[in-house]
Design an enzyme around this catalytic site. Structure first.
Site, PDB file in Angstrom:
ATOM      1  N   ARG A 155       0.850  -1.185   0.000  1.00  0.00           N
ATOM      2  CA  ARG A 155       0.000   0.000   0.000  1.00  0.00           C
ATOM      3  C   ARG A 155       0.888   1.239   0.000  1.00  0.00           C
ATOM      4  O   ARG A 155       2.022   1.214   0.500  1.00  0.00           O
ATOM      5  CB  ARG A 155      -0.890   0.029   1.240  1.00  0.00           C
ATOM      6  CG  ARG A 155      -1.835  -1.159   1.393  1.00  0.00           C
ATOM      7  CD  ARG A 155      -2.618  -1.037   2.698  1.00  0.00           C
ATOM      8  NE  ARG A 155      -3.572  -2.110   2.870  1.00  0.00           N
ATOM      9  CZ  ARG A 155      -3.342  -3.234   3.567  1.00  0.00           C
ATOM     10  NH1 ARG A 155      -2.163  -3.406   4.150  1.00  0.00           N
ATOM     11  NH2 ARG A 155      -4.278  -4.164   3.682  1.00  0.00           N
ATOM     12  N   ARG A 249      -0.801  -2.087  -6.832  1.00  0.00           N
ATOM     13  CA  ARG A 249      -1.083  -3.147  -5.854  1.00  0.00           C
ATOM     14  C   ARG A 249      -2.090  -4.152  -6.418  1.00  0.00           C
ATOM     15  O   ARG A 249      -1.929  -5.361  -6.255  1.00  0.00           O
ATOM     16  CB  ARG A 249      -1.594  -2.514  -4.565  1.00  0.00           C
ATOM     17  CG  ARG A 249      -1.990  -3.489  -3.468  1.00  0.00           C
ATOM     18  CD  ARG A 249      -2.253  -2.704  -2.188  1.00  0.00           C
ATOM     19  NE  ARG A 249      -3.063  -3.423  -1.236  1.00  0.00           N
ATOM     20  CZ  ARG A 249      -2.610  -4.290  -0.335  1.00  0.00           C
ATOM     21  NH1 ARG A 249      -1.312  -4.573  -0.298  1.00  0.00           N
ATOM     22  NH2 ARG A 249      -3.418  -4.877   0.528  1.00  0.00           N
ATOM     23  N   HIS A 272      -4.202  -8.760   4.090  1.00  0.00           N
ATOM     24  CA  HIS A 272      -5.646  -8.707   4.300  1.00  0.00           C
ATOM     25  C   HIS A 272      -6.017  -9.523   5.537  1.00  0.00           C
ATOM     26  O   HIS A 272      -5.612 -10.678   5.665  1.00  0.00           O
ATOM     27  CB  HIS A 272      -6.391  -9.281   3.091  1.00  0.00           C
ATOM     28  CG  HIS A 272      -6.364  -8.393   1.895  1.00  0.00           C
ATOM     29  ND1 HIS A 272      -6.606  -8.853   0.611  1.00  0.00           N
ATOM     30  CD2 HIS A 272      -6.128  -7.059   1.767  1.00  0.00           C
ATOM     31  CE1 HIS A 272      -6.508  -7.842  -0.241  1.00  0.00           C
ATOM     32  NE2 HIS A 272      -6.225  -6.756   0.432  1.00  0.00           N
ATOM     33  N   TYR A 281     -10.101 -10.444  -6.153  1.00  0.00           N
ATOM     34  CA  TYR A 281      -9.104 -10.629  -7.208  1.00  0.00           C
ATOM     35  C   TYR A 281      -9.355 -11.891  -8.017  1.00  0.00           C
ATOM     36  O   TYR A 281      -8.783 -12.062  -9.089  1.00  0.00           O
ATOM     37  CB  TYR A 281      -7.698 -10.646  -6.601  1.00  0.00           C
ATOM     38  CG  TYR A 281      -7.328  -9.327  -6.000  1.00  0.00           C
ATOM     39  CD1 TYR A 281      -7.005  -8.235  -6.803  1.00  0.00           C
ATOM     40  CD2 TYR A 281      -7.342  -9.147  -4.620  1.00  0.00           C
ATOM     41  CE1 TYR A 281      -6.694  -7.011  -6.247  1.00  0.00           C
ATOM     42  CE2 TYR A 281      -7.028  -7.926  -4.054  1.00  0.00           C
ATOM     43  CZ  TYR A 281      -6.710  -6.865  -4.869  1.00  0.00           C
ATOM     44  OH  TYR A 281      -6.412  -5.657  -4.317  1.00  0.00           O
TER      45      TYR A 281
END
Length: 305
Positions: A155, A249, A272, A281
């Site tokens: 991030r 990302r 996560h 994803y």
């Protein structure tokens, strides 16, 4: 006034979450969300009397959400604001300052499922393989920054917070402090290691000398500066497409999932806390598979082609 009682503990609450180790960015977001809530509640007539917060009802909070929705805020933003309000109410209840949480049964606005935008793998490889002017310290720094961004899927807040001693080049991994101060180790690609080795001898340092990515004056690059440098790099060298750290990302996650098929590993690498966050994803992965199917399967082609 009811609102006075509700807002009276605002500063104490912020001090508490600072002590809990929340980042400056998180604390600032809570402050903005709650100050906005107080302003909205002040505009509403309250049915209760007295200087205690007990009189605020579920209706007051749903009305505040409705007003924000009328201003054009999307469901994701509204859900985040409701979460900030709820955490404050829970904190008040836990300390006996509020009898019940008036937000407890308010459902957050339903958010449409958004498939992350991923950049084409070939485009990223071409961009990252462009020649770097070794005599320009900023160009060398930016190349290391972008390699790390895509190669490790960090991030922008995590890249901003990296210190030089978080990077272990011989072992090829980086120590990352993510959301909620959660710690994780993320592998470095060979390209990232090479780029960082080129950058570190040129790195400008201020008095504390901790920050990994610094500007000309030696101070830590801000998140906004990182975003700006990436956008400028893409605009100058690419095909005009918009590129953000978030897209880098997303690209890392999507490309890794396509290659590995291991969603649990991707979850750990991304930091996560919930698998459901990573599962978005799989839509990127399905799109990739569907394109391959359309291109390769003899029965997938339309009759008129």
């Amino acid at each position: 006034m009811v609102l006075d009682g509700f807002a009276a503990h605002f500063d104490a609450y912020l001090e508490n979450i600072v002590r809990e180790g929340k980042s400056e960015h998180t604390v600032a977001a809570y402050r903005r969300d709650l100050e906005e809530l107080f302003a909205l509640l002040a505009q509403m007539p309250s049915e209760a009397e007295g200087g205690v917060p007990q009189g605020l009802s579920r209706r007051d909070f749903t009305a505040a959400l409705r007003r924000l929705s009328q201003r054009g805020l999307n469901a994701r933003t509204l859900a985040r604001k409701l979460s900030s309000w709820r955490q404050y109410c829970v904190w008040l209840v836990e300390r006996g300052l509020l009898h019940t949480d008036p937000t407890a049964d308010i459902k957050p606005p339903k958010q449409p499922e958004r498939v992350p935008k991923a950049l084409p793998q070939e485009w990223l490889n071409r961009m990252l393989d462009l020649p770097v002017d070794g005599g320009d310290p900023l160009a060398v720094r930016d190349h290391a920054l972008f390699e790390l961004m895509y190669g490790s899927g960090l991030r922008v807040s995590e890249i901003h917070g990296l210190n030089a001693d978080d990077v272990y080049l011989d072992e090829a991994w980086v120590h990352v402090t993510g959301k909620g101060r959660k710690q994780r180790q993320v592998p470095l690609t060979g390209k990232s290691v090479e780029a960082l080795k080129n950058y570190l001898p040129l790195r400008q340092t201020a008095s504390d000398g901790k920050a990994l990515f610094t500007g000309r004056n030696g101070t830590r690059l801000s998140q906004r500066q990182i975003q700006k440098r990436l956008a400028q790099w893409a605009a100058q060298n690419g095909d005009g497409r918009h590129v953000s750290p978030h897209m880098m990302r997303h690209s890392y996650a999507g490309h890794l999932l396509q290659a590995s098929r291991d969603i649990r590993a991707v979850q750990e690498l991304l930091g996560h806390s919930s698998l459901s966050t990573t599962q978005i994803y799989t839509k990127l992965d399905f799109d990739h598979i569907a394109r391959l199917y359309d291109e390769a399967h003899p029965r997938a082609k339309r009759q008129d082609e």
